[in-house]
Structure formats: C-alpha cells, structure tokens
Write a protein that holds these residues in place. Structure first.
Motif, PDB file in Angstrom:
ATOM      1  N   THR A  87      -3.165   4.301  -1.082  1.00 35.01           N
ATOM      2  CA  THR A  87      -2.367   4.569   0.121  1.00 35.01           C
ATOM      3  C   THR A  87      -3.225   4.965   1.311  1.00 35.01           C
ATOM      4  N   ARG A  88      -4.482   5.307   1.080  1.00 35.83           N
ATOM      5  CA  ARG A  88      -5.314   5.735   2.211  1.00 35.83           C
ATOM      6  C   ARG A  88      -5.516   4.630   3.231  1.00 35.83           C
ATOM      7  N   VAL A  89      -5.369   3.383   2.813  1.00 38.04           N
ATOM      8  CA  VAL A  89      -5.530   2.292   3.784  1.00 38.04           C
ATOM      9  C   VAL A  89      -4.396   2.309   4.809  1.00 38.04           C
ATOM     10  N   ASP A  90      -3.286   3.000   4.477  1.00 33.71           N
ATOM     11  CA  ASP A  90      -2.164   3.089   5.405  1.00 33.71           C
ATOM     12  C   ASP A  90      -2.331   4.223   6.411  1.00 33.71           C
ATOM     13  N   ALA A  91      -3.263   5.119   6.175  1.00 29.87           N
ATOM     14  CA  ALA A  91      -3.391   6.318   6.998  1.00 29.87           C
ATOM     15  C   ALA A  91      -3.938   5.982   8.379  1.00 29.87           C
ATOM     16  N   LYS A  92      -3.315   6.571   9.400  1.00 31.11           N
ATOM     17  CA  LYS A  92      -3.790   6.362  10.768  1.00 31.11           C
ATOM     18  C   LYS A  92      -4.937   7.302  11.119  1.00 31.11           C
ATOM     19  N   SER A  93      -5.073   8.387  10.369  1.00 29.62           N
ATOM     20  CA  SER A  93      -6.175   9.321  10.589  1.00 29.62           C
ATOM     21  C   SER A  93      -6.403  10.096   9.306  1.00 29.62           C
ATOM     22  N   ALA A  94      -7.499  10.869   9.279  1.00 33.74           N
ATOM     23  CA  ALA A  94      -7.786  11.695   8.105  1.00 33.74           C
ATOM     24  C   ALA A  94      -6.827  12.874   8.002  1.00 33.74           C
ATOM     25  N   ALA A  95      -6.200  13.239   9.111  1.00 27.41           N
ATOM     26  CA  ALA A  95      -5.270  14.374   9.105  1.00 27.41           C
ATOM     27  C   ALA A  95      -3.911  13.910   8.597  1.00 27.41           C
ATOM     28  N   SER A  96      -3.880  13.379   7.396  1.00 23.72           N
ATOM     29  CA  SER A  96      -2.682  12.711   6.895  1.00 23.72           C
ATOM     30  C   SER A  96      -2.354  13.148   5.478  1.00 23.72           C
ATOM     31  N   PHE A  97      -1.094  12.920   5.096  1.00 15.84           N
ATOM     32  CA  PHE A  97      -0.689  13.192   3.728  1.00 15.84           C
ATOM     33  C   PHE A  97      -1.474  12.323   2.743  1.00 15.84           C
ATOM     34  N   GLU A  98      -1.772  11.075   3.150  1.00 13.81           N
ATOM     35  CA  GLU A  98      -2.487  10.183   2.253  1.00 13.81           C
ATOM     36  C   GLU A  98      -3.815  10.795   1.810  1.00 13.81           C
ATOM     37  N   TYR A  99      -4.598  11.283   2.763  1.00 13.96           N
ATOM     38  CA  TYR A  99      -5.895  11.882   2.446  1.00 13.96           C
ATOM     39  C   TYR A  99      -5.721  13.206   1.706  1.00 13.96           C
ATOM     40  N   ALA A 100      -4.809  14.036   2.194  1.00 16.41           N
ATOM     41  CA  ALA A 100      -4.635  15.358   1.589  1.00 16.41           C
ATOM     42  C   ALA A 100      -4.136  15.268   0.159  1.00 16.41           C
ATOM     43  N   PHE A 101      -3.218  14.330  -0.118  1.00 12.43           N
ATOM     44  CA  PHE A 101      -2.691  14.213  -1.475  1.00 12.43           C
ATOM     45  C   PHE A 101      -3.739  13.664  -2.435  1.00 12.43           C
ATOM     46  N   VAL A 102      -4.601  12.785  -1.957  1.00 11.17           N
ATOM     47  CA  VAL A 102      -5.686  12.322  -2.817  1.00 11.17           C
ATOM     48  C   VAL A 102      -6.524  13.508  -3.286  1.00 11.17           C
ATOM     49  N   ALA A 103      -6.819  14.429  -2.376  1.00  9.45           N
ATOM     50  CA  ALA A 103      -7.625  15.607  -2.731  1.00  9.45           C
ATOM     51  C   ALA A 103      -6.866  16.537  -3.670  1.00  9.45           C
ATOM     52  N   SER A 104      -5.639  16.900  -3.300  1.00 10.03           N
ATOM     53  CA  SER A 104      -4.917  17.901  -4.094  1.00 10.03           C
ATOM     54  C   SER A 104      -4.514  17.369  -5.463  1.00 10.03           C
TER      55      SER A 104
END
Length: 246
Positions: A87-104
């Motif tokens: 889903t990170r390819v859908d993210a418009k920026s790093a400040a996103s649920f996509e990036y944060a959920f990958v980490a958590s």
C-alpha cells in the motif's frame, strides 16, 4: 456493548448515504472492538466487509494481519501483511497511514509471532524514520510509527533505540496504542527489559494487566501476562514463582 451498538447505528446511516470511507472507518472500529475483546469471529466479519469496500486500506489490512498472527494462522497473516507493504505505493507522503502502519504492524507482528526473523525490518524501520521526521506528520500517525520503532528495537535488542522509545512512550502510560494494537504500559515493560531494568518492567507489566482488566481487553491481557511471567521466572525473586503461576 455500547460501543458496538454505536458502530451498528453508524453503519446503518453510512450505508444509506453510500459513503465508502465512513463505512470503512466504522467497520474497522467494529473489527477493533472484536480484536480487543477476543471476539475474533466478529472482528473477521467486520474486517472482510471493510476490505470489500476499500481493499487497499492499510488499517484494515494491517490489523487483519495481526489478528491472524494472534490466532496462529501465520500463512494468512503473511498474505495480509504483504498486501499492507504494497500500500505504500499509494501514499502521497511519508506522513501517512500507509507508512505508519507498515512500521507499527511489523513491530507487533514480530512480537506476536515470536518469530522476528520472519520479518525484514529494514523497510519498516525506514518507514518509521520517514514518518517521524516528516514536517507534516500528525500526532496520531507519528505515535503509530513510534510504537513500531519501539517494538522493533525490543526484538533487535537495540538499547539506544529502546531508550529513545521509552522516553517517548512514558508520557502515554495508561493508554492503548491507536487502533487497539497493544497497551502502552506493556510496551514500556518490554522496553524496560531491553534496557536491563527488570523492576521497572515489572511495574509497567502490572499496570498493563490492571489497565486491560478494567477495559476488558482479554487478548492484550494475555500478551502482557505472558511477558510478565517470563520476567518473573527469569528474575527468581522470593514469591515470583507463585505470582507467575497465579
């Protein structure tokens, strides 16, 4: 419960309006209630309805992966986890649920499964760093990344990262991570153990058990109790064996 009743009322209104995002939000809320209380059948049902509406929602994919890891279906957990990573390819920026959920989700999944080697931490750690350093990140997104960063530090025995995470999370004791992934007190206990502070860890684990008992969060109580028992058996102080059994 009253929370579930509100979810169902909200769903009825959202379905009449045809608002897909509101529907997905409510269905994720219903899933969260099911996961926290141990009603996995209801949690799956809400999640599947949500994914049918928004199949690339990082929240629904991430917590479904965790649900399957919790119940021991690691293969199905991996399926949803891989979809989350994409889903990170859908993210418009790093400040996103996509990036944060990958980490958590990576941090929690590594701890839930007891198989940190099952996961490649390089991308999730990079995602957490980008979230935290983003000038546009909101507190809700940032804490998800911070929690994942902390759990990955625990699994890797990274004392420097664990110390940073402990300082970040200590002001949030007595709460649950956003999305109901785990007790902050439980995380603090794990971080304290990584820092070789078993007495502090024991206090945090006790607080986690009290918090989960009061809230009715049975699966998270079991997770925290399991880690606390390991501490008690390793510590071998007077009364620890009896406390571990009880």
């Amino acid at each position: 419960s009253s929370a579930r009743r509100h979810i169902e009322i909200g769903l009825a209104h959202a379905e009449r309006l045809g608002d897909r995002l509101v529907l997905a939000n409510l269905l994720w809320g219903g899933e969260t209630i099911g996961r926290l209380t141990g009603d996995y059948r209801a949690a799956r049902a809400y999640n599947e309805r949500g994914i049918a509406i928004l199949p690339r929602d990082p929240r629904l994919l991430g917590t479904r992966a965790l649900l399957e890891y919790e119940v021991g279906d690691f293969d199905l957990g991996d399926v949803h986890y891989r979809q989350l990573l994409n889903t990170r390819v859908d993210a418009k920026s790093a400040a996103s649920f996509e990036y944060a959920f990958v980490a958590s989700v990576t941090g929690f999944a590594a701890h839930y499964t007891g198989q940190p080697g099952r996961f490649d931490f390089s991308e999730p750690k990079r995602a957490a760093k980008e979230v935290i350093e983003s000038p546009r990140v909101t507190p809700l997104v940032a804490i998800r990344a911070q929690t994942g960063k902390g759990l990955m530090a625990v699994e890797e025995g990274d004392r420097t990262a664990a110390a940073e995470s402990y300082e970040f999370h200590i002001t949030k004791r007595g709460t649950m991570t956003p999305g109901g992934m785990g007790s902050i007190d439980h995380l603090l206990g794990l971080l304290a153990l990584t820092l070789d502070r078993p007495e502090t860890a024991a206090t945090h684990f006790e607080e986690a058990l009290t918090f989960c008992t009061g809230a009715g969060y049975r699966p998270e109580y079991a997770h925290a109790a399991c880690d606390y028992v390991e501490l008690l058996l390793d510590r071998k102080s007077p009364g620890d064996n009896e406390k571990a059994v009880n």
